[in-house]
Scaffold this active site. Structure first.
Site, mmCIF file in Angstrom:
data_model
loop_
_atom_site.group_PDB
_atom_site.id
_atom_site.type_symbol
_atom_site.label_atom_id
_atom_site.label_comp_id
_atom_site.label_asym_id
_atom_site.label_seq_id
_atom_site.Cartn_x
_atom_site.Cartn_y
_atom_site.Cartn_z
ATOM 1 N N THR A 142 85.089 -4.506 -81.247
ATOM 2 C CA THR A 142 85.911 -3.324 -81.574
ATOM 3 C C THR A 142 86.128 -2.406 -80.364
ATOM 4 O O THR A 142 85.505 -2.572 -79.322
ATOM 5 C CB THR A 142 85.261 -2.521 -82.719
ATOM 6 O OG1 THR A 142 83.881 -2.306 -82.410
ATOM 7 C CG2 THR A 142 85.362 -3.262 -84.033
ATOM 8 N N SER A 200 84.928 6.321 -78.679
ATOM 9 C CA SER A 200 86.237 5.696 -78.881
ATOM 10 C C SER A 200 86.710 5.218 -77.518
ATOM 11 O O SER A 200 86.889 6.021 -76.606
ATOM 12 C CB SER A 200 87.224 6.692 -79.463
ATOM 13 O OG SER A 200 88.514 6.137 -79.462
ATOM 14 N N ARG A 201 86.904 3.908 -77.374
ATOM 15 C CA ARG A 201 87.295 3.373 -76.051
ATOM 16 C C ARG A 201 88.780 3.611 -75.762
ATOM 17 O O ARG A 201 89.230 3.366 -74.660
ATOM 18 C CB ARG A 201 86.940 1.890 -75.970
ATOM 19 C CG ARG A 201 85.439 1.673 -76.043
ATOM 20 C CD ARG A 201 85.007 0.267 -75.700
ATOM 21 N NE ARG A 201 83.572 0.159 -75.931
ATOM 22 C CZ ARG A 201 83.014 -0.426 -76.973
ATOM 23 N NH1 ARG A 201 83.775 -0.968 -77.897
ATOM 24 N NH2 ARG A 201 81.708 -0.478 -77.121
ATOM 25 N N VAL A 202 89.522 4.071 -76.764
ATOM 26 C CA VAL A 202 90.916 4.445 -76.535
ATOM 27 C C VAL A 202 90.963 5.864 -75.963
ATOM 28 O O VAL A 202 91.814 6.204 -75.160
ATOM 29 C CB VAL A 202 91.732 4.332 -77.842
ATOM 30 C CG1 VAL A 202 93.103 4.938 -77.697
ATOM 31 C CG2 VAL A 202 91.837 2.871 -78.252
#
Length: 505
Positions: free
Chosen positions: A345, A371-373
């Site tokens: 994810t 959150s890697r976004v």
């Protein structure tokens, strides 16, 4: 013989088709626990549907193991009445699902059959069929995740933002509020102004029927069921339905994504999905690996979650956002399935039992959640206030750990600790009460710019509600400007400052 009989006979003989059809027929050699072993079907394909003849009619099965002398098949129904020696025939059809807009507001099983007692789903319109297993969109078919998917949860939208097309894991022990976060995200979609309403697909895997019924009732009461689809593989369902449910939910989501719409799919939860797959694999005599899971359990989830994407404009610009849920045992995120899904994810929201028991709701551990976004999936207004919020909370957590061992603390440190406590209180939130994005911006701005510093910690809950109500009633136009533009322009910021000064007095 009369003329009428001769004419009827001629017509019947004229319609007779003497064309021979070949059918590949096999024989059931073993049956038990929802798994069949069939010999004689040499040309069968993986994931092909096989019809098994029984005394009561035909029952579908799914070809999974393709061995040299026989195939291992998964029965898609009850195995009562099936015996060794019964015939099985190929259909030539790969497992697929009927999908369409008529599914909105309906409750279905993993094969797309209605479960809500409201009759057929596709009465007037011919549905489209989508394969349950489908190749994920390639790199060139995707674009960056930039449009936010607001959950209405202050802690998530400010610090762990979710974008349309992202895969964000919700992880934690049982009874820590994982399903509540997913439900809030669904309910908030109708309140998120200025954006196209996404279709929400809720996949319940191995849940008690009472819990699923309560969930459906909650969606209905909050007006969210009309844009939602619920796929149910309950606790009493066979392992084959636990295994197929997430792929069915994903196929429904892909139909809307391919139309250029946005879809949100929630898998609750993938731990039970993995348990179901482990059971099937062991019955099919596949070799067990770590924790008795088969060797391809990583691929099981990666081929599902990789199908979530934000498509490029050339492909229609639709998106499929995935919120998988994983249940941990005693907070152990280093176990096999949690580490697998974390690595697939684009970030995780980690819920901690200790924080939940301390009264922090939602019980999000901001240190382990990510959150890697990142801020690319946030509006400009939220970016402006969230950066300072994250920094001050991180400093507060460090100081909190350090101050435990210190006897005396200077004034500057005391101020930082108090600000951290106020921010923690402001991020607290009740279930099923999502906060609109523009209110979140105003509250975070007030907390990070000192408008709440003179309040006591225990007063923060009521003060937050009072401030939100004050802004909604007296300064609705300022909030509307933030909602419409998605930005906190200088002029809007000045109006917000004036509103907060008046409230602070």
């Amino acid at each position: 013989m009369s003329y009428e009989i001769i004419e009827k006979l001629k017509k019947t003989l004229g319609e007779y088709d003497n064309k021979a059809e070949w059918q590949e027929i096999g024989t059931v050699t073993e049956v038990g626990d929802g798994v069949l072993r069939i010999s004689g079907l040499e040309e069968v394909k993986s994931q092909e549907l096989i019809m098994v003849e029984t005394e009561k009619g035909e029952v579908p099965a799914l070809a999974l193991n393709l061995e040299e002398g026989a195939i291992g098949a998964l029965l898609l129904g009850e195995d009562a009445g099936i015996q060794s020696g019964f015939r099985a025939k190929r259909t030539g059809q790969i497992l697929s699902l009927e999908v369409g807009e008529e599914m909105l507001g309906r409750i279905v099983d993993p094969l797309g059959r209605p479960m809500d007692g409201r009759g057929e789903i596709f009465k007037n319109k011919k549905p489209v069929r989508y394969f349950m297993e489908r190749k994920a969109p390639g790199v060139l078919d995707r674009e960056g995740v930039k449009v936010p998917l607001h959950t209405g949860i202050k802690a998530i939208d400010s610090m762990i933002p979710i974008g349309r097309g992202q895969r964000e894991l919700i992880i934690g022990d049982r009874q820590t509020g994982k399903t509540a976060i997913a439900l809030d995200a669904v309910i908030n979609q109708k309140r998120d102004k200025g954006r196209k309403l996404p279709v929400c697909i809720y996949v319940a895997i191995g849940q008690k029927e009472s819990k699923v019924a309560q969930l459906i009732k909650t969606l209905e009461e909050n007006g969210a069921l009309k844009y939602s689809i619920v796929v149910v593989a309950g606790a009493a369902s066979p392992a084959s339905f636990w295994y197929l449910a997430p792929y069915a939910g994903c196929a429904i989501g892909e139909y809307f994504m391919d139309r250029g719409d946005d879809a949100l799919v929630i898998y609750d939860d993938l731990s039970k999905h993995a348990w179901g797959y482990r059971q099937i694999s062991l019955l099919l005599k596949r070799p067990p690996g770590r924790e008795a899971y088969p060797g391809d359990v990583f691929y099981l989830h990666s081929r599902l979650l990789e199908r979530a994407a934000k498509l490029s404009k050339e492909k229609g610009g639709g998106s499929l956002t995935a919120l998988p849920i994983i249940e941990t045992q005693l907070g152990d995120i280093s176990a096999y399935i949690p580490t697998n899904v974390i690595s697939i994810t684009d970030g995780q929201i980690y819920l901690e039992s200790d924080l939940f028991n301390q009264g922090l709701r939602p019980a999000i551990n901001a240190g382990l959640s990510v959150s890697r976004v990142g801020s690319s999936a946030q509006t400009k207004a939220m970016k402006k206030v969230a950066g300072k919020l994250r920094l001050e909370l991180a400093q507060f957590r460090e100081l909190q750990a350090f101050v435990q061992f210190a006897s005396e603390v200077d004034e500057a440190t005391k101020k930082r600790i108090k600000r951290g406590e106020i921010l923690t209180e402001i991020l607290k939130q009740e279930d099923l009460k999502p906060v609109p994005f523009e209110e979140q911006v105003a509250l975070a701005y007030a907390a990070t710019n000192g408008y709440c510093d003179d309040l006591k910690r225990q007063e923060m809950g009521e003060a937050t509600k009072g401030l939100a109500a004050y802004l909604r009633d007296i300064h609705a136009k300022t909030l509307e400007k933030i909602a419409e533009s998605g930005d906190l322009a200088q002029e809007t910021e000045e109006l917000l400052k004036e509103a907060l000064k008046a409230w602070h007095r």
